[in-house]
Design an enzyme around this catalytic site. Structure first.
Site, PDB file in Angstrom:
ATOM      1  N   ARG A 170      39.918  42.084  38.211  1.00  0.00           N
ATOM      2  CA  ARG A 170      38.941  42.508  37.204  1.00  0.00           C
ATOM      3  C   ARG A 170      39.544  42.459  35.810  1.00  0.00           C
ATOM      4  O   ARG A 170      38.877  42.098  34.840  1.00  0.00           O
ATOM      5  CB  ARG A 170      38.406  43.895  37.532  1.00  0.00           C
ATOM      6  CG  ARG A 170      37.253  44.324  36.620  1.00  0.00           C
ATOM      7  CD  ARG A 170      36.586  45.584  37.117  1.00  0.00           C
ATOM      8  NE  ARG A 170      37.467  46.748  37.073  1.00  0.00           N
ATOM      9  CZ  ARG A 170      37.103  47.964  37.474  1.00  0.00           C
ATOM     10  NH1 ARG A 170      35.880  48.175  37.954  1.00  0.00           N
ATOM     11  NH2 ARG A 170      37.957  48.975  37.404  1.00  0.00           N
ATOM     12  N   LYS A 272      35.766  45.720  31.496  1.00  0.00           N
ATOM     13  CA  LYS A 272      36.244  47.077  31.207  1.00  0.00           C
ATOM     14  C   LYS A 272      36.973  47.117  29.860  1.00  0.00           C
ATOM     15  O   LYS A 272      38.154  47.486  29.763  1.00  0.00           O
ATOM     16  CB  LYS A 272      37.140  47.560  32.346  1.00  0.00           C
ATOM     17  CG  LYS A 272      37.160  49.080  32.504  1.00  0.00           C
ATOM     18  CD  LYS A 272      37.789  49.480  33.818  1.00  0.00           C
ATOM     19  CE  LYS A 272      37.928  50.992  33.962  1.00  0.00           C
ATOM     20  NZ  LYS A 272      36.623  51.674  34.046  1.00  0.00           N
ATOM     21  N   GLU A 308      23.846  52.249  34.442  1.00  0.00           N
ATOM     22  CA  GLU A 308      24.913  53.070  35.011  1.00  0.00           C
ATOM     23  C   GLU A 308      25.083  54.346  34.206  1.00  0.00           C
ATOM     24  O   GLU A 308      24.499  54.511  33.131  1.00  0.00           O
ATOM     25  CB  GLU A 308      26.229  52.299  35.088  1.00  0.00           C
ATOM     26  CG  GLU A 308      26.779  51.804  33.778  1.00  0.00           C
ATOM     27  CD  GLU A 308      28.109  51.059  33.973  1.00  0.00           C
ATOM     28  OE1 GLU A 308      29.158  51.724  33.995  1.00  0.00           O
ATOM     29  OE2 GLU A 308      28.084  49.820  34.091  1.00  0.00           O
TER      30      GLU A 308
END
Length: 426
Positions: A170, A272, A308
């Site tokens: 990721r 992220k 989210e």
């Protein structure tokens, strides 16, 4: 051939907990190649200047640089767990009242890379503040990413990591989006292992919490005009933590935010990057001031589909079906989210990844959040435009409890890891 050296007066970034005396016996046993070297540490007597020893022995045994550079001996000291800082002592912490907050530990890991280059020569250092130019890319243009994962102590004293290679992958995806080089998966995982082992005394006892691991990737080089930074730093630090929400495994209360948005199509919501989290602080602070635990965000186009929570993915339960918003560029592909989907399917739930309308919350049996920090967090109520929907009668829903138990039992080594998700350090 065996070489023995007594090291005393070690430099401040040597791998010794601060509570221990700085004298150590290092033994290197090598065959014809450095890759077959084994590393052991034992306390002993004597003291002299370590740097001069390193310069002398490096000519005969290149892998000696592993004391400061982890990767050369990863097949021996760190990967196999034969590296030791001596008898493990335990940090002086009230483990029974451990919250989710920053606690400084002993060591951090650092590795640097120039733009267009590759990362190498990572090393463990004593935990301390770092130096950055005021013109660093991360400070001026937000060129930074972070990851989060946990280490758990087993009853036998071994430590379990949970899917660290997923975090590495990721980070690579995020780095490509943010025009940064990234460590390889192997470099990332080995660095995590080394950092955890060096801070082993900070890993909470079984059932008392976990060691939260925070890898960072940032543009550390100085840049004035808008451009990728000329230098990058990969850093890992750790902190012992308890529950993320003060409620623990108890229902949290969310409020739906329909004016401010976390991410936009084509933006960076799916990676992220650090800026994603600064963007939620205003709505989150306002929600907490009103007594809510956190904020649930909607899509910014239709303002009707769930995306989210500030730092968690969201799941909606109806009967035997569990629905969660599909990953479409504005939602972070959570590793706990991915794991819960697989666990739920193994427990014979039907899982759907799709657009989930906010109206579906009104008819749901349960709602829960997932994330590295929270693992699984049941939702007790959701407030939307002044109306509140409550779930579970104030308790933890059966589905949330079941999935939480299955996943945490696997993460803590209490059940057999049939998924092959954990990595054990000894």
């Amino acid at each position: 051939m065996e070489r023995t050296a007594v090291l005393g007066g070690l430099p401040s970034n040597h791998l010794l907990p601060p509570s221990r005396t700085a004298s150590s016996l290092l033994r290197f046993s090598s065959s014809s190649s450095p890759s077959s070297s084994s590393f052991a540490a034992d306390r002993s007597l004597g003291a002299f200047n370590p740097p001069s020893l390193f310069l002398k022995l490096q000519k005969q045994l290149p892998s000696l640089t592993a004391v400061h550079s982890v990767s050369p001996f990863k097949r021996d000291a760190v990967a196999s767990g034969t590296y030791s800082t001596g008898p493990a002592d335990v940090a002086s912490i009230d483990w029974d009242n451990l919250g989710f907050g920053y606690i400084a530990t002993d060591y951090m890991y650092m590795m640097k890379c120039d733009q267009g280059g590759t990362f190498s020569n990572g090393e463990l250092q004593r935990f301390a503040n770092i130096e950055l130019s005021p013109s660093a890319g991360v400070l001026n243009y937000g060129q930074g990413l972070f990851e989060g994962l946990k280490a758990y102590m087993k009853e036998d004293g071994n430590i379990l990591l949970f899917r660290p290679e997923e975090n590495a992958t990721r980070m690579q995806t995020g780095a490509e989006r943010m025009c940064m080089p990234a460590p390889t998966v192997e470099q990332f995982v080995e660095a995590v292992k080394a950092t955890v082992l060096a801070n082993k005394r900070w890993v909470p006892p079984p059932g008392k919490g976990s060691l939260y691991i925070r890898p960072l990737l940032m543009g550390s080089g100085a840049v004035l005009g808008l451009a990728p930074a000329p230098e990058y730093t990969f850093l890992i630090y750790v902190s012992p933590v308890g529950n993320y929400f003060k409620e623990g495994l108890a229902p949290i209360n969310l409020i739906v935010e329909h004016e401010l948005h976390r991410a936009t199509p084509g933006g960076t919501g799916g990676v992220k990057t650090i800026g994603n989290y600064a963007a939620v602080l205003k709505a989150q602070s306002a929600a907490k001031a009103k007594g809510y635990s956190d904020v649930l965000y909607l899509d910014c186009v239709n303002k009707k589909y769930l995306e989210e929570v500030s730092s968690c993915n969201i799941f909606v339960v109806k009967g035997n079906t569990i629905s969660t918003p599909a990953i479409k560029g504005t939602i972070l592909p959570g590793i706990t989210r991915k794991s819960i989907i697989d666990v739920a399917r193994s427990q014979e739930f039907q899982v759907e990844e799709r657009l989930v309308a906010v109206d579906e919350l009104l008819d749901a049996d349960e709602v829960f959040c997932t994330g590295t920090a929270v693992v699984v967090s049941p939702v007790g109520s959701i407030t939307y435009k002044g109306e509140t929907k409550k779930y579970g009668g104030g308790g933890v829903g059966a589905v949330s409890q079941k999935l939480y138990t299955v996943l945490t039992s696997l993460q803590m080594g209490l059940t057999e890891d049939k998924m092959n998700w954990t990595l054990e350090l000894n």
